[in-house]
Design a protein around this motif. Structure first.
Motif, PDB file in Angstrom:
ATOM      1  N   THR A 173     -11.846   5.902  -1.345  1.00  0.00           N
ATOM      2  CA  THR A 173     -10.592   6.055  -0.605  1.00  0.00           C
ATOM      3  C   THR A 173     -10.477   4.915   0.389  1.00  0.00           C
ATOM      4  OG1 THR A 173     -10.697   8.461  -0.827  1.00  0.00           O
ATOM      5  CG2 THR A 173      -9.233   7.573   0.857  1.00  0.00           C
TER       6      THR A 173
ATOM      7  N   LYS B 208       0.899   4.247  -2.706  1.00  0.00           N
ATOM      8  CA  LYS B 208       0.719   5.644  -2.316  1.00  0.00           C
ATOM      9  C   LYS B 208       1.842   6.517  -2.869  1.00  0.00           C
ATOM     10  CE  LYS B 208      -1.446   8.941  -0.210  1.00  0.00           C
ATOM     11  NZ  LYS B 208      -2.802   9.349  -0.638  1.00  0.00           N
TER      12      LYS B 208
ATOM     13  N   GLY C 185       0.803  -1.205   0.000  1.00  0.00           N
ATOM     14  CA  GLY C 185       0.000   0.000   0.000  1.00  0.00           C
ATOM     15  C   GLY C 185       0.840   1.260   0.000  1.00  0.00           C
ATOM     16  N   LEU C 186       1.973   1.239   0.717  1.00  0.00           N
ATOM     17  CA  LEU C 186       2.847   2.405   0.754  1.00  0.00           C
ATOM     18  C   LEU C 186       3.482   2.650  -0.616  1.00  0.00           C
ATOM     19  CD1 LEU C 186       4.082   4.645   2.477  1.00  0.00           C
ATOM     20  CD2 LEU C 186       5.923   3.064   3.103  1.00  0.00           C
ATOM     21  N   ARG C 187       3.834   1.576  -1.318  1.00  0.00           N
ATOM     22  CA  ARG C 187       4.408   1.740  -2.654  1.00  0.00           C
ATOM     23  C   ARG C 187       3.362   2.305  -3.629  1.00  0.00           C
ATOM     24  NH1 ARG C 187       9.404  -0.375  -2.863  1.00  0.00           N
ATOM     25  NH2 ARG C 187       9.986  -1.923  -1.279  1.00  0.00           N
TER      26      ARG C 187
ATOM     27  N   ARG D  34      -5.235   3.063   5.572  1.00  0.00           N
ATOM     28  CA  ARG D  34      -4.478   4.090   6.298  1.00  0.00           C
ATOM     29  C   ARG D  34      -3.628   4.946   5.369  1.00  0.00           C
ATOM     30  NH1 ARG D  34       0.817   2.441   7.744  1.00  0.00           N
ATOM     31  NH2 ARG D  34       1.353   0.344   7.062  1.00  0.00           N
ATOM     32  N   HIS D  35      -3.337   4.429   4.181  1.00  0.00           N
ATOM     33  CA  HIS D  35      -2.570   5.225   3.217  1.00  0.00           C
ATOM     34  C   HIS D  35      -3.464   6.135   2.378  1.00  0.00           C
ATOM     35  CE1 HIS D  35       1.004   3.058   4.290  1.00  0.00           C
ATOM     36  NE2 HIS D  35       0.529   1.908   3.875  1.00  0.00           N
ATOM     37  N   ARG D  36      -4.768   6.027   2.593  1.00  0.00           N
ATOM     38  CA  ARG D  36      -5.737   6.872   1.879  1.00  0.00           C
ATOM     39  C   ARG D  36      -5.558   6.732   0.360  1.00  0.00           C
ATOM     40  NH1 ARG D  36      -9.823   7.983   4.574  1.00  0.00           N
ATOM     41  NH2 ARG D  36     -10.184   9.996   3.539  1.00  0.00           N
ATOM     42  N   LEU D  37      -5.516   5.494  -0.080  1.00  0.00           N
ATOM     43  CA  LEU D  37      -5.359   5.227  -1.504  1.00  0.00           C
ATOM     44  C   LEU D  37      -6.642   5.549  -2.255  1.00  0.00           C
ATOM     45  CD1 LEU D  37      -3.539   1.761  -1.350  1.00  0.00           C
ATOM     46  CD2 LEU D  37      -2.534   3.935  -2.098  1.00  0.00           C
ATOM     47  N   ARG D  38      -6.512   6.164  -3.399  1.00  0.00           N
ATOM     48  CA  ARG D  38      -7.641   6.357  -4.295  1.00  0.00           C
ATOM     49  C   ARG D  38      -7.739   5.110  -5.165  1.00  0.00           C
ATOM     50  NH1 ARG D  38      -6.964  10.292  -7.961  1.00  0.00           N
ATOM     51  NH2 ARG D  38      -9.182  10.761  -8.130  1.00  0.00           N
TER      52      ARG D  38
ATOM     53  N   GLN E   1       1.000   7.415  -6.321  1.00  0.00           N
ATOM     54  CA  GLN E   1      -0.058   8.428  -6.396  1.00  0.00           C
ATOM     55  C   GLN E   1       0.435   9.805  -5.979  1.00  0.00           C
ATOM     56  OE1 GLN E   1      -3.454   6.773  -4.214  1.00  0.00           O
ATOM     57  NE2 GLN E   1      -4.281   6.005  -6.148  1.00  0.00           N
ATOM     58  N   LEU E   2       1.382   9.877  -5.052  1.00  0.00           N
ATOM     59  CA  LEU E   2       1.928  11.179  -4.673  1.00  0.00           C
ATOM     60  C   LEU E   2       2.726  11.779  -5.827  1.00  0.00           C
ATOM     61  CD1 LEU E   2       3.058  10.420  -1.004  1.00  0.00           C
ATOM     62  CD2 LEU E   2       1.154  11.880  -1.732  1.00  0.00           C
TER      63      LEU E   2
END
Length: 268
Positions: free
Chosen positions: A96, A28, A24-26, A99-103, A31-32
Motif C-alpha cells: 500500500t 485510486k 494517484g487520485l485517478r 496518501r491515496h492508499r493505492l494497492r 480501484q474504488l
C-alpha cells in the motif's frame, strides 16, 4: 455534475470541485470502482521512481494507458485508458503506497512482471534503474532492491519466467541511465563487448571521456548512426590516420592502442 464543477476522474468517478487532481487520485478512482485491481507493471514502476523506456523515450509521467493486475481473474470489462493483466498475485506481492492508499505491486513483483512480459530492452532499463542509485528532480534515489532478492522473485513458476531469468544475466550495475543501458545492449547485439563506464586515460593522464567502450573493432564507415531518442547525435566516425592498424579505433582523435588502458592491445 459538470454544471456544479465536479471533476470527472474516469467514467463513474468524480472529484469534488476544486480538488487537486493528480495521477494517484485517478488510479485510486479506478480501484474504488474495481477493488480487485492492483497497480502494476510500468505504472507501478513510475510510482516506485523506476525509469522505464517506452516507444523510444524514457518515461516517468502519467501519460498513456495505465497498468493494473486483476489477481482474481474476474475483470473482463474493457476499461477506458486501462490495461488489465490477468495474473495471480501473492499477498507478499502487494503493498500500500501514498496518501491515496493505492494497492500496488512490490518492487520485486513489478520488475518480475516487466521481465516476464518484455520487451527485453524496456525491462532491462527498469531493472538496472531499480538496482542502482538514480536521481529524480535533483533528488537522489537509493537502490530499491538487491540482485539476490530480484533473482528470488523470478523463481516463481509464471509464464515467461525462463526468458526473464536469461535476461537477468544481461544486467550491468555500471549503467547510470536508460541511454547507457540501451547503448550497451545494442552494442552487444552487434557482436561487440562494451565495458560499462570505462575510464580512458592517455599516457599523459588526460581523460578523454567515459562511456561504453569497444577496443577491438574499427569504427563503421558511412553516415553516423541515428541518435537515441531524447539524446544528442553521436559524433561522426573518425577517419583512420595513415599507418593505423586495421583494427584501430580512435576516440576524440586519440588511437586507443596508444592509451594506458587495460583493454589496449587485447584481442577479442
Amino acid at each position: 455534475m459538470k454544471d456544479e464543477d465536479w471533476i470527472a476522474l474516469r467514467p463513474g468517478a468524480w472529484a469534488e470541485p476544486k480538488t487537486a487532481v493528480d495521477p494517484g487520485l485517478r488510479l485510486k478512482a479506478a480501484q474504488l470502482l474495481h477493488p480487485e485491481l492492483v497497480v502494476s507493471h510500468r505504472t507501478s514502476a513510475r510510482l516506485w521512481r523506476i525509469e522505464t523506456w517506452e516507444g523510444g523515450a524514457p518515461t516517468g509521467g502519467a501519460d498513456g494507458p495505465v497498468d493494473f493486475t486483476d489477481p482474481l481473474l474476474t475483470s473482463r470489462r474493457r476499461l477506458t485508458g486501462v490495461h488489465v493483466h490477468h495474473l495471480p498475485l501473492a499477498d507478499t506481492d502487494v503493498e500500500t503506497m501514498g496518501r491515496h492508499r493505492l494497492r500496488i505491486t512490490s518492487v520485486a513483483r513489478t520488475l518480475g512482471d516487466l521481465l516476464r512480459s518484455g520487451p527485453r530492452d524496456d525491462a532491462l532499463v527498469a531493472v538496472e534503474s531499480a538496482l542502482t542509485q538514480r536521481r529524480f528532480a535533483e533528488t537522489p534515489r537509493s537502490p530499491l532492491i538487491t540482485p539476490t532478492a530480484l533473482a528470488d522473485a523470478l523463481a516463481a513458476p509464471l509464464l515467461g519466467g525462463t526468458r526473464a531469468r536469461q535476461w537477468l544475466t544481461l544486467v550491468d550495475l555500471g549503467a547510470g541511465s536508460p541511454a547507457e543501458t540501451l547503448a550497451r545492449l545494442r552494442m552487444r547485439d552487434a557482436g561487440l563487448r562494451p565495458e560499462t563506464q570505462a575510464e580512458v586515460r592517455t599516457r599523459g593522464g588526460r581523460r578523454p571521456g567515459h562511456g561504453p567502450l569497444q577496443r577491438d573493432r574499427a569504427l563503421p564507415r558511412g553516415p553516423p548512426p541515428p541518435p537515441l531518442p531524447g539524446h544528442g547525435r553521436l559524433p561522426p566516425p573518425v577517419p583512420h590516420a595513415a599507418g593505423d592498424p586495421a583494427g584501430a579505433v580512435r576516440v576524440q582523435g586519440v588511437r586507443l592502442d596508444s592509451l594506458s588502458h587495460p583493454l589496449a592491445g587485447k584481442k577479442p
